[in-house]
Design an enzyme around this catalytic site. Structure first.
Site, PDB file in Angstrom:
ATOM      1  N   TRP A  33     -51.576  24.437  31.485  1.00 23.23           N
ATOM      2  CA  TRP A  33     -51.062  23.062  31.555  1.00 23.23           C
ATOM      3  C   TRP A  33     -50.993  22.518  30.140  1.00 23.23           C
ATOM      4  O   TRP A  33     -52.003  22.337  29.479  1.00 23.23           O
ATOM      5  CB  TRP A  33     -51.996  22.202  32.399  1.00 23.23           C
ATOM      6  CG  TRP A  33     -51.482  20.802  32.586  1.00 23.23           C
ATOM      7  CD1 TRP A  33     -51.765  19.719  31.814  1.00 23.23           C
ATOM      8  CD2 TRP A  33     -50.610  20.341  33.595  1.00 23.23           C
ATOM      9  NE1 TRP A  33     -51.113  18.620  32.283  1.00 23.23           N
ATOM     10  CE2 TRP A  33     -50.389  18.960  33.377  1.00 23.23           C
ATOM     11  CE3 TRP A  33     -49.966  20.969  34.671  1.00 23.23           C
ATOM     12  CZ2 TRP A  33     -49.570  18.200  34.197  1.00 23.23           C
ATOM     13  CZ3 TRP A  33     -49.159  20.200  35.478  1.00 23.23           C
ATOM     14  CH2 TRP A  33     -48.965  18.838  35.243  1.00 23.23           C
ATOM     15  N   GLU A  50     -50.395   6.431  38.277  1.00 20.56           N
ATOM     16  CA  GLU A  50     -50.369   7.891  38.141  1.00 20.56           C
ATOM     17  C   GLU A  50     -49.328   8.558  39.010  1.00 20.56           C
ATOM     18  O   GLU A  50     -48.810   9.601  38.637  1.00 20.56           O
ATOM     19  CB  GLU A  50     -51.745   8.554  38.262  1.00 20.56           C
ATOM     20  CG  GLU A  50     -52.567   8.299  39.452  1.00 20.56           C
ATOM     21  CD  GLU A  50     -53.897   9.082  39.445  1.00 20.56           C
ATOM     22  OE1 GLU A  50     -54.719   8.770  40.301  1.00 20.56           O
ATOM     23  OE2 GLU A  50     -54.106   9.984  38.628  1.00 20.56           O
ATOM     24  N   LYS A  64     -55.963  18.069  37.667  1.00 20.08           N
ATOM     25  CA  LYS A  64     -57.042  17.699  38.587  1.00 20.08           C
ATOM     26  C   LYS A  64     -58.399  17.705  37.891  1.00 20.08           C
ATOM     27  O   LYS A  64     -59.245  16.866  38.156  1.00 20.08           O
ATOM     28  CB  LYS A  64     -57.032  18.674  39.770  1.00 20.08           C
ATOM     29  CG  LYS A  64     -57.937  18.280  40.922  1.00 20.08           C
ATOM     30  CD  LYS A  64     -57.415  17.054  41.636  1.00 20.08           C
ATOM     31  CE  LYS A  64     -58.378  16.519  42.677  1.00 20.08           C
ATOM     32  NZ  LYS A  64     -58.121  15.105  42.968  1.00 20.08           N
TER      33      LYS A  64
HETATM   34  C1  AGP Z   1     -57.848  10.171  39.978  1.00 22.61           C
HETATM   35  O1  AGP Z   1     -56.759   9.812  40.767  1.00 22.61           O
HETATM   36  C2  AGP Z   1     -57.513  10.677  38.675  1.00 22.61           C
HETATM   37  N1  AGP Z   1     -56.683  11.823  38.759  1.00 22.61           N
HETATM   38  C3  AGP Z   1     -58.597  10.733  37.604  1.00 22.61           C
HETATM   39  O2  AGP Z   1     -58.759   9.415  37.167  1.00 22.61           O
HETATM   40  C4  AGP Z   1     -59.982  11.302  37.984  1.00 22.61           C
HETATM   41  O3  AGP Z   1     -60.604  10.475  38.911  1.00 22.61           O
HETATM   42  C5  AGP Z   1     -60.844  11.440  36.704  1.00 22.61           C
HETATM   43  O4  AGP Z   1     -60.214  12.326  35.818  1.00 22.61           O
HETATM   44  C6  AGP Z   1     -62.256  11.900  36.988  1.00 22.61           C
HETATM   45  O5  AGP Z   1     -62.290  13.159  37.588  1.00 22.61           O
HETATM   46  P1  AGP Z   1     -63.602  13.684  38.299  1.00 22.61           P
HETATM   47  O6  AGP Z   1     -63.870  12.793  39.472  1.00 22.61           O
HETATM   48  O7  AGP Z   1     -63.287  15.091  38.686  1.00 22.61           O
HETATM   49  O8  AGP Z   1     -64.711  13.605  37.299  1.00 22.61           O
END
Ligand code: AGP
Length: 614
Positions: A82, A495, A609
């Site tokens: 990515w 997002e 993710k």
């Molecule tokens: C959520 O919709 C997001 N993609 C992002 O803010 C995410 O919650 C954040 O990167 C934290 O990830 P985690 O819960 O795996 O720590």
């Protein structure tokens, strides 16, 4: 400047038809988000250049491009990459190989001293053919193997190369003539799985389900050689033991839903039931969240509880710290993990809890390390069993939301809030009657949400049509929990729709942002029937008199509903549970706007993710 490889997926395997298993592993890692893929394989009795293939696009594109060439291989490594800026090209995709093709490797992370290393390599006559930082590693390996003394092994060469790297990495490398895979981990996840017919390596345990029964977790600094006979290392290094692989694998299959995100929104009645299961006393009166190394009594006597998290998890953390403040006398504050002021808020009489879906978010892990260094107790609330965060803290609570595949977090947000509420109630100092009332409402919540999801009166669709091509929307709420939920609403909308959004406590509008409003600006007001309702009414009137169109999310049937241009009616619950009910229309609204704007809502651009870089 070489481009860093971030947030990618690695899968490697030693088995019959190893490359097929790698392709299957990569497919199961697809949910992490990627824009190119590649693989390499060694065949039995092979000497000479290693067969590789790489392509921009998806694993399916890689399968077509490979065109059966890898059938019969016995060792294979693969990668999903990515990129966050530019350079989505075949050349930048992994694996990267030495000039003679005898060494090839895949890498996640950032080699911070890549520029310095590439200058050294160029003096040695090596030329880089990609823009990546990864490529320096393979040329360093080539140089090391060619120049080291005869009695040294490939593992020695690999260790010497690793010792020259600065930054973060998970690396899997193969060399022609070798019967295994060299692996190293530092700041990026890597796990080893073992099944009856294979030994494998992966960025997370997801692909192991169905293929491996045991798992061994690598630690930062580990350098190993994996072969059919197990894990070996240089003398003096600790080899991790295998443990039983726990959990189940859920296929990334939207079933009757158009997208995984929609399926995961609709999963919430079930995932909420799961998070409550076994955490409420048999008489149904009290919450009992176990798993923390400190007892409720010990937690009650702490100076403070810090919550560290990012993105959606941070907004959940804000709500959780509001619960802790409300139900106990312990000071609590939520921090954006990358801004955590550990030195000022940590001591031996504090607890710092990392909140995370993946348990791999580097910013949150770093904040926990910092907390520990500054004397704090640390715990985790996370979803992924066996993740780095759960192993680092070795105590806390799992979210039991099941795997979440869509990049935009939905069901995990709800389970974070519910787990946080259970935690706050477990340490609470409120009366038994008060606790019983909340617990009773919590138990009714899965049904209530199920009803909310089924009863579609078309209002969310109307609101989505209003927003999808309008001025940027503003989300407002008041009284702590609803203003935190407004922030989550704005994040979700941004997002997956790419529309800039603002979120504010209602009372803040008049101090500046109200200047943004003009005729038709959409304002999404989250108004549960709580003590702040009349204040929210004032905020809404201020917006309306400046031409804003109001999308009102409320459980009230009173006069406030007359202010709505679009009314999204929610089900009544205990006021402290309102974020868990109001999040449903907020998520559905974002989803509908994203779909109307033609966004790939499960894989929005520039996002992944698991965010494993700082
Ligand atoms: C959520 O919709 C997001 N993609 C992002 O803010 C995410 O919650 C954040 O990167 C934290 O990830 P985690 O819960 O795996 O720590």
């Amino acid at each position: 400047m070489p481009m860093p490889e971030i947030m990618c997926g690695i899968y490697g395997c030693i088995s019959t038809d190893a490359a097929d298993k790698v392709l299957e592993g990569l497919r199961k890692l697809e949910y992490r988000g990627y824009d190119s893929a590649g693989l390499a394989a060694i065949f039995p009795e092979q000497n000479g250049p290693i067969e590789t293939e790489r392509t921009i696009g998806y694993v399916a594109d890689l399968v077509s491009k490979a065109n059966g060439r890898f059938t019969g291989s016995c060792i294979s490594i693969g990668h999903t990459r990515w990129a966050t800026h530019g350079g989505v090209t075949d050349q930048n995709a992994h694996p990267h190989s030495s000039d003679d093709g005898n060494i090839t490797l895949v890498h996640n992370g950032i080699i911070e001293n890549a520029l310095h290393l590439s200058e050294r390599l160029s003096k040695l006559g090596y030329k880089l053919s990609s823009e990546t930082d990864t490529e320096v590693i393979v040329h360093l390996m080539d140089n090391e193997i060619k120049t080291q003394s005869d009695e040294l092994t490939y593992l020695d060469a690999f260790s010497n190369v690793i010792s020259q790297l600065r930054g973060s990495w998970a690396i899997a490398a193969i060399i022609s003539g070798m019967d295994g895979i060299l692996v190293s981990r530092n700041g990026a996840p890597l796990v080893i799985g073992r099944g009856v017919d294979n030994i494998s390596v992966s960025s997370d345990v997801q692909p192991f389900y169905g293929a491996c029964s045991e798992v061994a977790y690598l630690n930062d600094g580990d350098i190993f050689y994996i072969s059919g006979s197990g894990i070996s290392s240089q003398e003096g290094s600790m080899i991790p033991g295998f443990e039983t692989l726990e959990g189940v694998y859920d296929e990334e299959d939207p079933g009757n839903f158009e997208h995984m995100m929609l399926k995961e929104i609709f999963d919430q009645p079930t995932s909420l039931s799961n998070v409550l299961s076994g955490r409420i006393t048999a008489d149904g009166r009290k919450a009992r969240l176990g798993g923390f190394s400190l007892t409720p009594e010990e937690i009650r006597s702490l100076d403070r509880i810090n919550l560290v998290a990012c993105g959606t998890a941070y907004y959940a953390a804000e709500i959780i710290s509001a619960y802790i403040r409300k139900f106990s006398n312990v000071r609590s504050e939520a921090f954006i993990a990358s801004e955590f002021p550990a030195r000022s808020v940590c001591s031996t009489n504090t607890l710092t809890i990392g909140i995370s879906q993946s348990g791999e978010t580097k910013d949150t892990l770093d904040a926990l390390f910092d907390a520990k260094k500054n004397g704090s107790n640390i715990s985790a609330i996370c979803n992924v069993i066996g993740s780095t965060m759960s192993r680092l803290t070795a105590n806390g609570a799992y979210l039991h939301a099941g795997p979440e595949f869509a990049v935009a977090s939905t069901k995990v947000f709800s389970n974070m809030v519910a787990t946080g509420l259970l935690f706050a109630l477990t340490i609470s100092e409120i009366s038994d009657a008060e606790q019983q009332e909340i617990v009773q409402s919590l138990r009714e919540l899965p049904n209530l949400i199920s009803k909310q999801l089924i009863d579609d009166d078309g209002s969310i669709d109307t609101a989505a049509k209003m927003i999808h091509d309008s001025e940027p929307p503003i989300f407002i709420g008041r009284g702590g929990m609803s203003s935190y939920l407004a922030k989550e609403g704005a994040l979700k909308m941004m997002e997956i729709s790419y529309i800039p959004c603002l979120a504010l406590p209602g009372g803040e509008l008049k101090h500046g942002p109200i200047a943004l409003l003009s005729d038709g600006s959409p304002v999404i007001a989250i108004v549960p029937s709580d003590g702040k309702m009349s204040l929210m009414e004032s905020s809404i009137r201020e917006c309306k008199s400046r031409g804003a169109r109001i999308i009102l999310i409320t459980d009230s049937e009173g006069p406030i509903t007359e202010l709505a241009d679009v009314l999204i009616q929610t089900n009544k619950t205990h006021p402290d549970l309102s974020p868990l009910v109001n999040i449903i229309p907020v998520q559905l609204l974002a989803y509908n706007v994203g779909v109307l704007r033609g966004v790939n809502v499960d894989r929005p651009r520039n996002l992944a993710k698991s965010v494993t870089v700082v």
